[in-house]
Design a protein around this motif. Structure first.
Motif, short mmCIF file in Angstrom:
data_model
loop_
_atom_site.label_atom_id
_atom_site.label_comp_id
_atom_site.label_asym_id
_atom_site.label_seq_id
_atom_site.Cartn_x
_atom_site.Cartn_y
_atom_site.Cartn_z
N CYS A 132 0.22 -0.99 -0.18
CA CYS A 132 0.15 0.57 0.28
C CYS A 132 0.96 1.38 0.25
O CYS A 132 2.30 1.55 0.24
CB CYS A 132 -0.64 -0.05 1.75
SG CYS A 132 -2.19 -1.57 1.07
N CYS A 133 0.49 2.15 -0.58
CA CYS A 133 0.95 3.89 -0.37
C CYS A 133 0.36 4.59 0.13
O CYS A 133 -1.28 4.35 0.35
CB CYS A 133 1.87 3.17 -1.76
SG CYS A 133 0.79 4.67 -3.28
N ARG A 134 0.10 5.73 0.83
CA ARG A 134 -0.87 6.82 1.12
C ARG A 134 -0.55 7.45 0.21
O ARG A 134 0.44 8.09 -0.63
CB ARG A 134 0.17 6.97 2.35
CG ARG A 134 -0.16 6.68 3.78
CD ARG A 134 0.67 6.71 5.02
NE ARG A 134 1.92 7.74 5.27
CZ ARG A 134 2.21 8.63 5.99
NH1 ARG A 134 1.49 8.65 6.74
NH2 ARG A 134 4.08 8.38 5.62
N ILE A 135 -1.40 9.14 0.07
CA ILE A 135 -1.88 9.66 -0.93
C ILE A 135 -1.81 11.01 -0.23
O ILE A 135 -2.30 11.07 0.58
CB ILE A 135 -2.77 9.79 -1.48
CG1 ILE A 135 -2.66 8.05 -2.32
CG2 ILE A 135 -2.88 10.63 -2.61
CD1 ILE A 135 -1.20 8.08 -3.47
N THR A 136 -1.04 12.05 -0.34
CA THR A 136 -0.98 13.35 0.10
C THR A 136 -1.34 14.33 -0.38
O THR A 136 -0.87 14.37 -2.32
CB THR A 136 0.07 14.13 0.48
OG1 THR A 136 0.82 14.49 -0.10
CG2 THR A 136 0.38 12.85 2.18
N VAL A 137 -2.61 15.57 -0.81
CA VAL A 137 -2.36 16.73 -1.72
C VAL A 137 -1.13 17.34 -1.54
O VAL A 137 -0.03 16.96 -0.56
CB VAL A 137 -3.06 17.50 -0.44
CG1 VAL A 137 -5.04 16.65 -0.58
CG2 VAL A 137 -3.21 18.09 0.00
N THR A 138 -0.92 17.74 -2.86
CA THR A 138 0.68 18.46 -3.27
C THR A 138 0.35 20.48 -3.12
O THR A 138 1.27 20.64 -2.87
CB THR A 138 0.55 18.10 -4.81
OG1 THR A 138 -0.35 18.91 -5.19
CG2 THR A 138 0.98 16.96 -5.30
N GLU A 139 -0.92 20.96 -2.29
CA GLU A 139 -0.62 22.16 -2.52
C GLU A 139 -1.92 22.17 -1.72
O GLU A 139 -2.90 22.06 -0.92
CB GLU A 139 -0.83 22.72 -3.99
CG GLU A 139 -2.24 22.16 -4.69
CD GLU A 139 -1.98 22.76 -6.01
OE1 GLU A 139 -3.83 23.17 -6.47
OE2 GLU A 139 -1.80 23.15 -6.71
N ASN A 140 -1.92 23.38 -1.37
CA ASN A 140 -2.99 23.90 0.23
C ASN A 140 -4.30 24.21 -1.08
O ASN A 140 -4.50 24.89 -1.56
CB ASN A 140 -2.82 25.47 1.06
CG ASN A 140 -2.15 25.20 1.59
OD1 ASN A 140 -1.41 24.20 2.09
ND2 ASN A 140 -0.66 26.66 2.28
N VAL A 141 -4.75 23.65 -0.53
CA VAL A 141 -6.82 24.03 -1.20
C VAL A 141 -7.61 24.20 -0.22
O VAL A 141 -7.14 23.68 0.50
CB VAL A 141 -7.35 22.22 -2.07
CG1 VAL A 141 -7.80 22.61 -2.48
CG2 VAL A 141 -5.58 22.17 -2.88
N PRO A 152 -5.04 17.37 -6.86
CA PRO A 152 -3.87 17.19 -7.17
C PRO A 152 -2.60 16.16 -6.14
O PRO A 152 -3.30 16.96 -4.82
CB PRO A 152 -3.15 17.54 -8.01
CG PRO A 152 -3.46 19.64 -7.16
CD PRO A 152 -5.13 19.35 -7.01
N GLY A 153 -2.81 15.35 -6.22
CA GLY A 153 -1.91 14.67 -5.10
C GLY A 153 -1.72 13.68 -5.70
O GLY A 153 -1.08 13.77 -7.05
N ARG A 154 -0.70 13.03 -4.64
CA ARG A 154 1.08 11.86 -5.03
C ARG A 154 1.43 11.45 -4.11
O ARG A 154 0.41 11.56 -2.99
CB ARG A 154 1.88 13.18 -5.26
CG ARG A 154 2.69 13.67 -3.92
CD ARG A 154 3.67 14.26 -4.20
NE ARG A 154 4.17 15.54 -3.37
CZ ARG A 154 4.91 16.53 -3.07
NH1 ARG A 154 5.57 17.15 -3.95
NH2 ARG A 154 5.23 17.21 -1.69
N SER A 155 1.85 10.28 -4.63
CA SER A 155 1.91 8.69 -3.48
C SER A 155 3.27 9.58 -2.59
O SER A 155 4.44 9.88 -2.91
CB SER A 155 2.66 7.35 -4.65
OG SER A 155 3.33 6.12 -3.58
N THR A 156 3.46 9.16 -1.09
CA THR A 156 4.74 9.48 -0.28
C THR A 156 5.19 7.62 0.00
O THR A 156 5.99 7.93 1.06
CB THR A 156 3.60 10.12 0.90
OG1 THR A 156 3.09 8.97 1.47
CG2 THR A 156 3.27 10.75 0.47
#
Length: 246
Positions: A132-141, A152-156
């Motif tokens: 599994c991987c966690r997904i975080t947001v890439t910018e303040n929204v 937009p998110g990305r894997s950490t």
């Protein structure tokens, strides 16, 4: 080193999502011929022949196809850099020449790449389907009340080169009171679209790097697509399977 070993970052080369192997042992940055050919033809740049030889970790040598100048985008940072093109397994090998020229530091203890002060998460590929991987947001929204947004998110963490089911975390849903679509995504392509709905009467702010969801890899044979009607956005819309309520 095999093509799936080492630390990678999700980035774009000539607007094409790719996985970049961060390699402080490589003196130059190398773009694979396959990745070059996968770019939109309008984004192709001229390749100039070179006499330099590629020396692999096993000591074998081969000729570079040539050299070209490309735009590499890591998070919000954009760089123009001369890269060598060769027949390699990885999309891109990010060498010490790029890291030094653009003030990038590899932080092994934190599994991230410091790019001019911004910490960009690194990941490792895994062949285990259960990873599994966690997904975080890439910018303040800020999500306005009564509004659905593609964020937009990305894997950490660890990602596979396959599709994955995105699931909202209970902590995020309970704390923010937002709804996140359960969807089919490809974390290895860089940006992971997060479909977020705010049914509250007040706007809700999500801060950069907030963990919103996890991804569980799935076999391609298990995927059953169905047509959906969506509103065009600047991000690829994932296949929506169901909504998770707070």
């Amino acid at each position: 080193m095999s093509g799936d070993e080492g630390l990678f970052i999700a980035a774009k080369v000539q607007d094409t999502p790719m996985s970049l192997l961060v390699d402080t042992g490589a003196s130059v940055t190398i773009l694979s011929e396959k990745s070059f050919q996968s770019m939109n033809p309008s984004k192709h740049t001229k390749i100039t022949p070179v006499n330099t030889k590629l020396v692999t970790a096993t000591g074998t040598t081969s000729s570079f196809i040539g050299q070209t100048r490309v735009e590499i985008q890591i998070d919000q940072h954009k760089f123009f850099h001369d890269v060598l093109v060769a027949d390699i397994n990885n999309d891109v090998i990010l060498g010490i020449d790029f890291l030094t020229a653009n003030k990038c530091d590899v932080l092994l203890s934190k599994s991230c790449l410091d790019v001019q002060g911004d910490k960009i998460p690194c990941f490792r590929y895994s062949n285990e389907v259960s990873t599994c991987c966690r997904i975080t947001v890439t910018e303040n929204v800020v999500v306005p009340p009564g509004t659905e947004m593609i964020v937009p998110g990305r894997s950490t963490g660890h990602v596979n080169k396959c599709a994955a089911i995105l699931e909202p975390t209970n902590t995020f849903v309970e704390k923010q009171g937002l709804m996140i679509a359960r969807s089919l995504v490809h974390p290895s392509q860089g940006i992971v679209p997060l479909r977020i709905l705010n049914l509250q009467d007040e706007p809700c702010k999500i801060y950069k790097n907030t963990v919103t969801a996890t991804c569980e890899p799935v076999n391609n044979s298990d995927i059953q697509e169905k047509p959906t009607t969506v509103t065009p956005t600047s991000y690829n819309i994932p296949l929506i399977l169901e909504m998770s309520t707070p």
